[in-house]
Write a protein that holds these residues in place. Structure first.
Motif, PDB file in Angstrom:
ATOM      1  N   PHE A  28     145.767  74.513  21.323  1.00  0.00           N
ATOM      2  CA  PHE A  28     145.115  75.764  20.954  1.00  0.00           C
ATOM      3  C   PHE A  28     145.045  76.721  22.134  1.00  0.00           C
ATOM      4  O   PHE A  28     145.313  77.907  22.002  1.00  0.00           O
ATOM      5  CB  PHE A  28     143.714  75.493  20.418  1.00  0.00           C
ATOM      6  CG  PHE A  28     143.011  76.741  20.018  1.00  0.00           C
ATOM      7  CD1 PHE A  28     142.124  77.366  20.879  1.00  0.00           C
ATOM      8  CD2 PHE A  28     143.257  77.323  18.792  1.00  0.00           C
ATOM      9  CE1 PHE A  28     141.497  78.532  20.514  1.00  0.00           C
ATOM     10  CE2 PHE A  28     142.632  78.481  18.424  1.00  0.00           C
ATOM     11  CZ  PHE A  28     141.757  79.091  19.291  1.00  0.00           C
ATOM     12  N   ALA A  29     144.687  76.197  23.314  1.00  0.00           N
ATOM     13  CA  ALA A  29     144.605  77.042  24.510  1.00  0.00           C
ATOM     14  C   ALA A  29     145.975  77.607  24.845  1.00  0.00           C
ATOM     15  O   ALA A  29     146.104  78.790  25.174  1.00  0.00           O
ATOM     16  CB  ALA A  29     144.047  76.251  25.684  1.00  0.00           C
ATOM     17  N   ALA A  30     147.005  76.775  24.734  1.00  0.00           N
ATOM     18  CA  ALA A  30     148.362  77.259  25.005  1.00  0.00           C
ATOM     19  C   ALA A  30     148.756  78.336  24.005  1.00  0.00           C
ATOM     20  O   ALA A  30     149.368  79.345  24.364  1.00  0.00           O
ATOM     21  CB  ALA A  30     149.353  76.103  24.954  1.00  0.00           C
ATOM     22  N   GLU A  44     139.790  98.238  28.639  1.00  0.00           N
ATOM     23  CA  GLU A  44     138.808  97.509  27.833  1.00  0.00           C
ATOM     24  C   GLU A  44     139.469  96.394  27.032  1.00  0.00           C
ATOM     25  O   GLU A  44     138.948  95.272  26.955  1.00  0.00           O
ATOM     26  CB  GLU A  44     138.093  98.475  26.895  1.00  0.00           C
ATOM     27  CG  GLU A  44     137.028  97.829  26.056  1.00  0.00           C
ATOM     28  CD  GLU A  44     136.325  98.813  25.125  1.00  0.00           C
ATOM     29  OE1 GLU A  44     135.366  98.378  24.475  1.00  0.00           O
ATOM     30  OE2 GLU A  44     136.731  99.985  25.044  1.00  0.00           O
ATOM     31  N   ALA A  45     140.645  96.665  26.465  1.00  0.00           N
ATOM     32  CA  ALA A  45     141.361  95.647  25.694  1.00  0.00           C
ATOM     33  C   ALA A  45     141.783  94.490  26.592  1.00  0.00           C
ATOM     34  O   ALA A  45     141.693  93.317  26.194  1.00  0.00           O
ATOM     35  CB  ALA A  45     142.580  96.262  25.018  1.00  0.00           C
ATOM     36  N   ALA A  46     142.219  94.798  27.814  1.00  0.00           N
ATOM     37  CA  ALA A  46     142.626  93.746  28.745  1.00  0.00           C
ATOM     38  C   ALA A  46     141.437  92.871  29.114  1.00  0.00           C
ATOM     39  O   ALA A  46     141.550  91.636  29.160  1.00  0.00           O
ATOM     40  CB  ALA A  46     143.246  94.362  29.994  1.00  0.00           C
ATOM     41  N   ILE A  47     140.291  93.484  29.369  1.00  0.00           N
ATOM     42  CA  ILE A  47     139.093  92.723  29.733  1.00  0.00           C
ATOM     43  C   ILE A  47     138.616  91.877  28.559  1.00  0.00           C
ATOM     44  O   ILE A  47     138.286  90.696  28.724  1.00  0.00           O
ATOM     45  CB  ILE A  47     137.982  93.664  30.230  1.00  0.00           C
ATOM     46  CG1 ILE A  47     138.372  94.261  31.586  1.00  0.00           C
ATOM     47  CG2 ILE A  47     136.648  92.927  30.332  1.00  0.00           C
ATOM     48  CD1 ILE A  47     137.477  95.387  32.037  1.00  0.00           C
ATOM     49  N   GLU A  48     138.586  92.450  27.367  1.00  0.00           N
ATOM     50  CA  GLU A  48     138.150  91.698  26.188  1.00  0.00           C
ATOM     51  C   GLU A  48     139.073  90.519  25.911  1.00  0.00           C
ATOM     52  O   GLU A  48     138.613  89.433  25.540  1.00  0.00           O
ATOM     53  CB  GLU A  48     138.077  92.617  24.975  1.00  0.00           C
ATOM     54  CG  GLU A  48     136.916  93.581  25.015  1.00  0.00           C
ATOM     55  CD  GLU A  48     136.912  94.566  23.853  1.00  0.00           C
ATOM     56  OE1 GLU A  48     137.842  94.528  23.014  1.00  0.00           O
ATOM     57  OE2 GLU A  48     135.981  95.373  23.789  1.00  0.00           O
ATOM     58  N   THR A  49     140.376  90.715  26.094  1.00  0.00           N
ATOM     59  CA  THR A  49     141.328  89.638  25.880  1.00  0.00           C
ATOM     60  C   THR A  49     141.116  88.522  26.890  1.00  0.00           C
ATOM     61  O   THR A  49     141.100  87.337  26.536  1.00  0.00           O
ATOM     62  CB  THR A  49     142.769  90.171  25.983  1.00  0.00           C
ATOM     63  OG1 THR A  49     142.949  91.194  25.007  1.00  0.00           O
ATOM     64  CG2 THR A  49     143.784  89.072  25.756  1.00  0.00           C
ATOM     65  N   LEU A  50     140.937  88.905  28.143  1.00  0.00           N
ATOM     66  CA  LEU A  50     140.709  87.917  29.186  1.00  0.00           C
ATOM     67  C   LEU A  50     139.431  87.123  28.932  1.00  0.00           C
ATOM     68  O   LEU A  50     139.406  85.895  29.075  1.00  0.00           O
ATOM     69  CB  LEU A  50     140.642  88.612  30.545  1.00  0.00           C
ATOM     70  CG  LEU A  50     140.749  87.734  31.771  1.00  0.00           C
ATOM     71  CD1 LEU A  50     142.078  86.998  31.794  1.00  0.00           C
ATOM     72  CD2 LEU A  50     140.599  88.578  33.017  1.00  0.00           C
ATOM     73  N   VAL A  51     138.381  87.789  28.513  1.00  0.00           N
ATOM     74  CA  VAL A  51     137.117  87.112  28.224  1.00  0.00           C
ATOM     75  C   VAL A  51     137.261  86.184  27.010  1.00  0.00           C
ATOM     76  O   VAL A  51     136.756  85.058  27.016  1.00  0.00           O
ATOM     77  CB  VAL A  51     135.981  88.141  28.008  1.00  0.00           C
ATOM     78  CG1 VAL A  51     134.740  87.484  27.434  1.00  0.00           C
ATOM     79  CG2 VAL A  51     135.658  88.837  29.316  1.00  0.00           C
ATOM     80  N   ALA A  52     137.981  86.633  25.995  1.00  0.00           N
ATOM     81  CA  ALA A  52     138.179  85.797  24.809  1.00  0.00           C
ATOM     82  C   ALA A  52     138.961  84.531  25.145  1.00  0.00           C
ATOM     83  O   ALA A  52     138.614  83.435  24.686  1.00  0.00           O
ATOM     84  CB  ALA A  52     138.901  86.589  23.722  1.00  0.00           C
ATOM     85  N   VAL A  53     139.998  84.683  25.961  1.00  0.00           N
ATOM     86  CA  VAL A  53     140.783  83.518  26.350  1.00  0.00           C
ATOM     87  C   VAL A  53     139.939  82.578  27.212  1.00  0.00           C
ATOM     88  O   VAL A  53     139.968  81.356  27.033  1.00  0.00           O
ATOM     89  CB  VAL A  53     142.070  83.941  27.085  1.00  0.00           C
ATOM     90  CG1 VAL A  53     142.775  82.748  27.704  1.00  0.00           C
ATOM     91  CG2 VAL A  53     143.001  84.659  26.125  1.00  0.00           C
ATOM     92  N   ARG A  54     139.154  83.143  28.121  1.00  0.00           N
ATOM     93  CA  ARG A  54     138.263  82.320  28.951  1.00  0.00           C
ATOM     94  C   ARG A  54     137.308  81.519  28.081  1.00  0.00           C
ATOM     95  O   ARG A  54     137.105  80.323  28.278  1.00  0.00           O
ATOM     96  CB  ARG A  54     137.474  83.202  29.911  1.00  0.00           C
ATOM     97  CG  ARG A  54     136.525  82.389  30.801  1.00  0.00           C
ATOM     98  CD  ARG A  54     135.309  83.120  31.219  1.00  0.00           C
ATOM     99  NE  ARG A  54     134.541  83.559  30.052  1.00  0.00           N
ATOM    100  CZ  ARG A  54     133.523  84.380  30.120  1.00  0.00           C
ATOM    101  NH1 ARG A  54     133.167  84.885  31.269  1.00  0.00           N
ATOM    102  NH2 ARG A  54     132.856  84.733  29.043  1.00  0.00           N
ATOM    103  N   ASP A  55     136.727  82.172  27.082  1.00  0.00           N
ATOM    104  CA  ASP A  55     135.788  81.488  26.189  1.00  0.00           C
ATOM    105  C   ASP A  55     136.464  80.352  25.431  1.00  0.00           C
ATOM    106  O   ASP A  55     135.882  79.283  25.256  1.00  0.00           O
ATOM    107  CB  ASP A  55     135.160  82.484  25.217  1.00  0.00           C
ATOM    108  CG  ASP A  55     134.235  83.472  25.893  1.00  0.00           C
ATOM    109  OD1 ASP A  55     133.848  83.242  27.066  1.00  0.00           O
ATOM    110  OD2 ASP A  55     133.889  84.489  25.247  1.00  0.00           O
ATOM    111  N   ARG A  56     137.706  80.570  24.997  1.00  0.00           N
ATOM    112  CA  ARG A  56     138.419  79.528  24.255  1.00  0.00           C
ATOM    113  C   ARG A  56     138.797  78.365  25.158  1.00  0.00           C
ATOM    114  O   ARG A  56     138.767  77.205  24.740  1.00  0.00           O
ATOM    115  CB  ARG A  56     139.665  80.102  23.579  1.00  0.00           C
ATOM    116  CG  ARG A  56     139.332  81.112  22.494  1.00  0.00           C
ATOM    117  CD  ARG A  56     138.376  80.540  21.507  1.00  0.00           C
ATOM    118  NE  ARG A  56     139.066  80.281  20.277  1.00  0.00           N
ATOM    119  CZ  ARG A  56     138.531  79.651  19.261  1.00  0.00           C
ATOM    120  NH1 ARG A  56     137.298  79.240  19.319  1.00  0.00           N
ATOM    121  NH2 ARG A  56     139.225  79.437  18.181  1.00  0.00           N
TER     122      ARG A  56
END
Length: 107
Positions: free
Chosen positions: A6-8, A82-94
């Protein structure tokens, strides 16, 4: 439930998300010859791309303040940042969720 795959998959899906240059360049493979990406290099590139998007937004804001740019360019740059930061945070959370799930598995 989160799986290691899933992370990959989450990292692979970032490439198609219009979040600036986030992970756009090909990733270096490990010395094992398996073709898998070096995790630290992938995270480093993601962080650098997010920082670049922020710097671009700052530069556009300064240009508007000096009257050399259009406000639409600023809004676009800020939205990309903002999209780059949100994406990075979402991936970090996952990734954290996947790690926690792995740690709960019985040995």
């Amino acid at each position: 439930m989160a799986t290691p795959g899933f992370a990959a998959g989450a990292y692979a899906s970032i490439q198609g998300m219009g979040a600036g240059n986030l992970l756009r360049k090909p990733l270096a493979s490990t010395g094992a010859g398996t073709g898998s990406a070096d995790f630290s290099a992938m995270v480093g590139k993601a962080l650098e791309a997010t920082a670049d998007a922020g710097r671009k937004a700052d530069a556009q804001t300064a240009s508007v303040a000096m009257g050399r740019s259009d406000i639409v360019d600023v809004v676009t740059a800020v939205a990309e940042s903002e999209a780059a930061i949100e994406t990075l945070v979402a991936v970090r959370d996952r990734v954290i969720a996947a790690y926690e799930e792995i740690m709960r598995m019985p040995v």
